[in-house]
Design a protein around this motif. Structure first.
Motif, PDB file in Angstrom:
ATOM      1  N   ALA A   1       0.829  -1.207   0.000  1.00 48.45           N
ATOM      2  CA  ALA A   1       0.000   0.000   0.000  1.00 48.45           C
ATOM      3  C   ALA A   1       0.866   1.260   0.000  1.00 48.45           C
ATOM      4  O   ALA A   1       0.564   2.238  -0.703  1.00 48.45           O
ATOM      5  CB  ALA A   1      -0.935   0.004   1.210  1.00 48.45           C
ATOM      6  N   LEU A   2       1.957   1.235   0.751  1.00 54.35           N
ATOM      7  CA  LEU A   2       2.856   2.391   0.776  1.00 54.35           C
ATOM      8  C   LEU A   2       3.548   2.581  -0.569  1.00 54.35           C
ATOM      9  O   LEU A   2       3.735   3.710  -1.029  1.00 54.35           O
ATOM     10  CB  LEU A   2       3.882   2.245   1.897  1.00 54.35           C
ATOM     11  CG  LEU A   2       3.307   2.320   3.318  1.00 54.35           C
ATOM     12  CD1 LEU A   2       4.376   1.987   4.344  1.00 54.35           C
ATOM     13  CD2 LEU A   2       2.692   3.680   3.581  1.00 54.35           C
ATOM     14  N   ARG A   3       3.918   1.486  -1.201  1.00 53.45           N
ATOM     15  CA  ARG A   3       4.533   1.593  -2.538  1.00 53.45           C
ATOM     16  C   ARG A   3       3.537   2.177  -3.547  1.00 53.45           C
ATOM     17  O   ARG A   3       3.891   3.021  -4.364  1.00 53.45           O
ATOM     18  CB  ARG A   3       5.025   0.227  -3.009  1.00 53.45           C
ATOM     19  CG  ARG A   3       6.272  -0.241  -2.278  1.00 53.45           C
ATOM     20  CD  ARG A   3       6.698  -1.635  -2.759  1.00 53.45           C
ATOM     21  NE  ARG A   3       7.802  -2.129  -2.007  1.00 53.45           N
ATOM     22  CZ  ARG A   3       9.087  -1.949  -2.340  1.00 53.45           C
ATOM     23  NH1 ARG A   3       9.385  -1.266  -3.427  1.00 53.45           N
ATOM     24  NH2 ARG A   3      10.046  -2.448  -1.590  1.00 53.45           N
ATOM     25  N   ARG A   4       2.277   1.731  -3.483  1.00 53.81           N
ATOM     26  CA  ARG A   4       1.249   2.280  -4.376  1.00 53.81           C
ATOM     27  C   ARG A   4       1.034   3.769  -4.092  1.00 53.81           C
ATOM     28  O   ARG A   4       0.899   4.573  -5.019  1.00 53.81           O
ATOM     29  CB  ARG A   4      -0.070   1.524  -4.217  1.00 53.81           C
ATOM     30  CG  ARG A   4      -0.150   0.225  -4.981  1.00 53.81           C
ATOM     31  CD  ARG A   4      -1.564  -0.339  -5.035  1.00 53.81           C
ATOM     32  NE  ARG A   4      -2.227  -0.413  -3.747  1.00 53.81           N
ATOM     33  CZ  ARG A   4      -2.094  -1.421  -2.868  1.00 53.81           C
ATOM     34  NH1 ARG A   4      -1.318  -2.455  -3.164  1.00 53.81           N
ATOM     35  NH2 ARG A   4      -2.740  -1.403  -1.724  1.00 53.81           N
ATOM     36  N   ALA A   5       1.010   4.128  -2.809  1.00 55.96           N
ATOM     37  CA  ALA A   5       0.820   5.528  -2.438  1.00 55.96           C
ATOM     38  C   ALA A   5       1.967   6.388  -2.965  1.00 55.96           C
ATOM     39  O   ALA A   5       1.755   7.511  -3.431  1.00 55.96           O
ATOM     40  CB  ALA A   5       0.700   5.660  -0.918  1.00 55.96           C
ATOM     41  N   THR A   6       3.186   5.858  -2.891  1.00 54.74           N
ATOM     42  CA  THR A   6       4.342   6.588  -3.417  1.00 54.74           C
ATOM     43  C   THR A   6       4.216   6.772  -4.916  1.00 54.74           C
ATOM     44  O   THR A   6       4.468   7.862  -5.443  1.00 54.74           O
ATOM     45  CB  THR A   6       5.644   5.846  -3.068  1.00 54.74           C
ATOM     46  OG1 THR A   6       5.746   5.717  -1.650  1.00 54.74           O
ATOM     47  CG2 THR A   6       6.861   6.603  -3.584  1.00 54.74           C
ATOM     48  N   ALA A   7       3.831   5.721  -5.624  1.00 55.14           N
ATOM     49  CA  ALA A   7       3.654   5.819  -7.077  1.00 55.14           C
ATOM     50  C   ALA A   7       2.556   6.825  -7.416  1.00 55.14           C
ATOM     51  O   ALA A   7       2.724   7.655  -8.320  1.00 55.14           O
ATOM     52  CB  ALA A   7       3.312   4.437  -7.657  1.00 55.14           C
TER      53      ALA A   7
ATOM     54  N   THR B   1       3.850  10.297  -6.790  1.00 52.26           N
ATOM     55  CA  THR B   1       4.829  10.670  -7.816  1.00 52.26           C
ATOM     56  C   THR B   1       4.108  11.121  -9.091  1.00 52.26           C
ATOM     57  O   THR B   1       4.522  12.082  -9.728  1.00 52.26           O
ATOM     58  CB  THR B   1       5.762   9.496  -8.134  1.00 52.26           C
ATOM     59  OG1 THR B   1       6.444   9.131  -6.936  1.00 52.26           O
ATOM     60  CG2 THR B   1       6.786   9.863  -9.189  1.00 52.26           C
ATOM     61  N   ASN B   2       3.029  10.450  -9.429  1.00 55.08           N
ATOM     62  CA  ASN B   2       2.268  10.840 -10.615  1.00 55.08           C
ATOM     63  C   ASN B   2       1.457  12.115 -10.382  1.00 55.08           C
ATOM     64  O   ASN B   2       1.338  12.939 -11.270  1.00 55.08           O
ATOM     65  CB  ASN B   2       1.331   9.715 -11.054  1.00 55.08           C
ATOM     66  CG  ASN B   2       2.092   8.563 -11.667  1.00 55.08           C
ATOM     67  OD1 ASN B   2       3.115   8.749 -12.291  1.00 55.08           O
ATOM     68  ND2 ASN B   2       1.598   7.354 -11.455  1.00 55.08           N
ATOM     69  N   GLY B   3       0.932  12.273  -9.166  1.00 55.52           N
ATOM     70  CA  GLY B   3       0.094  13.430  -8.850  1.00 55.52           C
ATOM     71  C   GLY B   3       0.888  14.691  -8.577  1.00 55.52           C
ATOM     72  O   GLY B   3       0.532  15.779  -9.020  1.00 55.52           O
ATOM     73  N   VAL B   4       1.941  14.580  -7.814  1.00 53.80           N
ATOM     74  CA  VAL B   4       2.849  15.687  -7.490  1.00 53.80           C
ATOM     75  C   VAL B   4       4.247  15.124  -7.689  1.00 53.80           C
ATOM     76  O   VAL B   4       4.793  14.507  -6.787  1.00 53.80           O
ATOM     77  CB  VAL B   4       2.690  16.161  -6.025  1.00 53.80           C
ATOM     78  CG1 VAL B   4       3.646  17.294  -5.740  1.00 53.80           C
ATOM     79  CG2 VAL B   4       1.256  16.568  -5.733  1.00 53.80           C
ATOM     80  N   PRO B   5       4.811  15.267  -8.873  1.00 55.02           N
ATOM     81  CA  PRO B   5       6.086  14.601  -9.169  1.00 55.02           C
ATOM     82  C   PRO B   5       7.141  14.822  -8.076  1.00 55.02           C
ATOM     83  O   PRO B   5       7.419  15.955  -7.705  1.00 55.02           O
ATOM     84  CB  PRO B   5       6.523  15.229 -10.481  1.00 55.02           C
ATOM     85  CG  PRO B   5       5.254  15.693 -11.117  1.00 55.02           C
ATOM     86  CD  PRO B   5       4.367  16.102  -9.970  1.00 55.02           C
TER      87      PRO B   5
END
Length: 89
Positions: free
Chosen positions: A74-80, A83-87
């Motif tokens: 879940a943390l990895r998905r949140a990071t991805a 990254t896409n939302g606010v690079p």
């Protein structure tokens, strides 16, 4: 964070001026450049050399559906997503 507290910034600048180690000087300079780029571009920055960090607080009775592996995923998905939302820088 896009901006950092002024006292922290001043501390980084002071440390960068006095540090004489090759690696530590490089890291401090990278942090200062990262801050300037993040501020200019209005993008998130990391407080170190670019490694995202997550701090998870939970009580003794916390149960995670899927266990710690599910939390990490879940943390990895949140990071991805971040990254896409606010690079990230």
């Amino acid at each position: 964070a896009i901006e950092i507290p002024d006292d922290y910034l001043q501390g980084l600048k002071a440390a960068a001026k006095t540090e004489d180690g090759d690696l530590s000087s490089f890291v401090l300079q990278a942090m200062l450049e990262n801050y300037e780029a993040a501020k200019q571009d209005r993008r998130a920055m990391c407080g170190d050399t670019g490694t995202p960090r997550w701090y998870v607080k939970m009580g003794n009775d916390t149960r995670i559906e899927g266990g710690p592996i599910a939390l990490e995923e879940a943390l990895r998905r949140a990071t991805a997503n971040a990254t896409n939302g606010v690079p990230l820088r």
